[in-house]
Design a protein around this motif. Structure first.
Motif, short mmCIF file in Angstrom:
data_model
loop_
_atom_site.label_atom_id
_atom_site.label_comp_id
_atom_site.label_asym_id
_atom_site.label_seq_id
_atom_site.Cartn_x
_atom_site.Cartn_y
_atom_site.Cartn_z
N PHE A 196 0.84 -1.20 0.00
CA PHE A 196 0.00 0.00 0.00
C PHE A 196 0.88 1.25 0.00
CE2 PHE A 196 -2.67 -3.27 1.80
CZ PHE A 196 -3.95 -2.99 1.32
N ARG A 197 0.27 2.35 -0.41
CA ARG A 197 0.96 3.64 -0.35
C ARG A 197 0.10 4.62 0.43
NH1 ARG A 197 2.78 6.13 -5.86
NH2 ARG A 197 4.65 4.93 -5.50
N VAL A 198 0.71 5.28 1.41
CA VAL A 198 -0.06 6.24 2.23
C VAL A 198 -0.36 7.49 1.40
CG1 VAL A 198 1.96 7.44 3.24
CG2 VAL A 198 -0.19 7.32 4.53
N MET A 199 -1.51 8.09 1.64
CA MET A 199 -1.87 9.37 0.99
C MET A 199 -1.07 10.47 1.67
SD MET A 199 -4.32 10.76 -1.05
CE MET A 199 -6.08 10.83 -0.89
N TYR A 200 -0.48 11.36 0.88
CA TYR A 200 0.46 12.34 1.45
C TYR A 200 -0.18 13.25 2.52
CZ TYR A 200 -1.66 16.13 -1.18
OH TYR A 200 -2.55 17.06 -1.64
N ASN A 201 -1.48 13.52 2.41
CA ASN A 201 -2.08 14.45 3.38
C ASN A 201 -3.04 13.79 4.38
OD1 ASN A 201 -4.02 13.93 1.49
ND2 ASN A 201 -4.72 16.02 1.24
N GLU A 202 -3.08 12.43 4.37
CA GLU A 202 -3.97 11.71 5.30
C GLU A 202 -3.25 10.46 5.82
OE1 GLU A 202 -7.47 10.71 3.03
OE2 GLU A 202 -8.12 12.79 2.88
N TRP A 203 -2.84 10.47 7.07
CA TRP A 203 -2.08 9.33 7.60
C TRP A 203 -2.91 8.03 7.61
CZ3 TRP A 203 -4.41 6.91 11.58
CH2 TRP A 203 -5.29 7.65 12.38
N TRP A 204 -4.25 8.14 7.55
CA TRP A 204 -5.12 6.96 7.66
C TRP A 204 -5.49 6.33 6.31
CZ3 TRP A 204 -6.58 12.01 8.83
CH2 TRP A 204 -7.37 12.63 7.86
N HIS A 205 -5.16 7.00 5.20
CA HIS A 205 -5.62 6.54 3.88
C HIS A 205 -4.50 5.80 3.13
CE1 HIS A 205 -7.79 7.05 -0.11
NE2 HIS A 205 -6.54 6.78 -0.48
N TYR A 206 -4.81 4.59 2.67
CA TYR A 206 -3.83 3.75 1.97
C TYR A 206 -4.38 3.26 0.64
CZ TYR A 206 -1.48 4.16 6.34
OH TYR A 206 -0.87 4.72 7.43
N ASP A 207 -3.61 3.54 -0.42
CA ASP A 207 -3.97 3.06 -1.76
C ASP A 207 -3.23 1.76 -2.03
OD1 ASP A 207 -5.57 5.25 -2.51
OD2 ASP A 207 -3.80 6.43 -3.00
N PHE A 208 -3.94 0.82 -2.60
CA PHE A 208 -3.35 -0.45 -2.98
C PHE A 208 -2.57 -0.25 -4.28
CE2 PHE A 208 -3.92 -4.58 -5.28
CZ PHE A 208 -3.17 -5.37 -4.42
N ARG A 209 -1.31 -0.68 -4.31
CA ARG A 209 -0.53 -0.55 -5.54
C ARG A 209 -1.08 -1.53 -6.57
NH1 ARG A 209 4.62 2.06 -4.45
NH2 ARG A 209 4.76 2.40 -2.20
N GLY A 210 -1.45 -1.00 -7.73
CA GLY A 210 -2.10 -1.84 -8.75
C GLY A 210 -3.57 -1.48 -8.88
N TRP A 211 -3.98 -0.39 -8.21
CA TRP A 211 -5.38 0.06 -8.21
C TRP A 211 -5.91 0.34 -9.62
CZ3 TRP A 211 -5.92 4.71 -10.60
CH2 TRP A 211 -4.79 5.54 -10.64
N ASP A 212 -4.99 0.70 -10.54
CA ASP A 212 -5.43 1.09 -11.89
C ASP A 212 -5.98 -0.07 -12.70
OD1 ASP A 212 -2.78 0.26 -11.61
OD2 ASP A 212 -2.19 1.13 -13.53
N LYS A 213 -5.84 -1.31 -12.20
CA LYS A 213 -6.39 -2.46 -12.93
C LYS A 213 -7.86 -2.69 -12.55
CE LYS A 213 -1.97 -4.84 -12.82
NZ LYS A 213 -1.44 -4.24 -11.58
N TYR A 214 -8.38 -1.88 -11.66
CA TYR A 214 -9.75 -2.10 -11.17
C TYR A 214 -10.62 -0.89 -11.50
CZ TYR A 214 -7.34 -5.77 -8.70
OH TYR A 214 -6.58 -6.88 -8.40
N GLU A 215 -11.82 -1.17 -12.03
CA GLU A 215 -12.70 -0.11 -12.47
C GLU A 215 -13.34 0.64 -11.30
OE1 GLU A 215 -13.09 -3.31 -13.34
OE2 GLU A 215 -12.99 -3.46 -15.52
N LEU A 216 -13.77 1.86 -11.61
CA LEU A 216 -14.61 2.61 -10.67
C LEU A 216 -15.95 1.89 -10.59
CD1 LEU A 216 -13.84 6.05 -12.28
CD2 LEU A 216 -13.18 5.45 -9.94
N MET A 217 -16.56 1.91 -9.41
CA MET A 217 -17.84 1.23 -9.24
C MET A 217 -18.84 2.12 -8.51
SD MET A 217 -16.88 -2.75 -8.66
CE MET A 217 -18.42 -2.89 -7.88
N ASP A 218 -20.10 1.92 -8.86
CA ASP A 218 -21.15 2.68 -8.18
C ASP A 218 -22.32 1.74 -7.85
OD1 ASP A 218 -22.43 4.76 -7.03
OD2 ASP A 218 -23.12 5.69 -8.89
N ILE A 219 -22.02 0.78 -7.00
CA ILE A 219 -23.04 -0.20 -6.60
C ILE A 219 -23.11 -0.17 -5.07
CG2 ILE A 219 -23.68 -2.65 -6.62
CD1 ILE A 219 -22.13 -2.89 -9.23
#
Ligand SMILES: [Zn+2]
Length: 224
Positions: A196-219
């Protein structure tokens, strides 16, 4: 014949455009499209974190009024993320356990509609994703979390509360008591070690590396 072909092309383009939102984003917004995507790519399944990660604690603020929106945004206090994301959370939980800590999840997969609502209401737009790109939460690839002390069940002290829109929330903010800084850096270290990679301005938020392979969802959760 040419006229018919042109007409066919027009309808095809219309159908393709109909899947895009006003910002031109492709968003999976029907349970059928979601099921089809999982069939082709089983790793895209959104997994219930509570069921998959032993001993994980949920504190889903958006299912309460205790959040910056001051309103209930989720109908139920649940947390989902894509399969590989949850696999990593399992490993993190096991590693934390050895040191007497456990994960506390504030938010994970977030339907796109909620991101739009956040953007409209947020006082400081630096802390919310713009609907033109969406959030990695909408992809099931971002998790907001902290850690608890397993002995006491209490939160391990961190620089700010969750969703504090302040400069103190920055992942590299330095003007802190050493013990707090140590806790925050420990959490960031464990998360980054596991993909994971921490968000620069939020110590609690972590992005999974490889997120770009997954679509946006609205369900919504209940339709997953
Ligand atoms: Zn987040």
């Amino acid at each position: 014949m040419r006229y018919i072909l042109a007409l066919l092309l027009f309808f095809q383009v219309s159908v393709l455009c109909a899947q895009k939102n006003p910002y031109g984003l492709n968003i999976i917004n029907s349970p059928q499209a979601y099921r089809a995507s999982i069939k082709a790519h089983p790793e895209k399944a959104l997994v219930d974190i509570k069921k998959a990660v032993p001993g994980v604690v949920l504190d889903i603020r958006y299912a309460t009024k205790n959040n910056f929106m001051k309103q209930v945004m989720y109908p139920s206090a649940r947390a989902f993320a894509r399969k590989p994301v949850v696999e990593q959370l399992k490993k993190i939980q096991a590693e934390l356990k050895k040191k007497g800590y456990g994960l506390k999840i504030f938010d994970a997969y977030r339907p796109y509609k909620i991101t739009v609502a956040f953007y409209q209401k947020a006082s400081d737009k630096n802390f919310v994703a713009h609907p033109k790109s969406g959030s990695k939460h909408n992809r099931g690839c971002a998790v907001d979390l902290s850690i608890i002390d397993l002995k006491t069940g209490k939160d391990v002290p961190m620089p700010t509360p969750y969703d504090s829109f302040s400069k103190t929330a920055a992942a590299d903010y330095q003007d802190l008591p050493p013990a707090i800084k140590k806790n925050r850096d420990f959490l960031i270290g464990v998360m980054e070690k596991h993909g994971f990679r921490v968000m620069y301005n939020e110590w609690w938020h972590y992005d999974f590396r490889g997120w770009d392979k997954y679509e946006l969802m609205d369900i919504p959760f209940e339709k997953l």
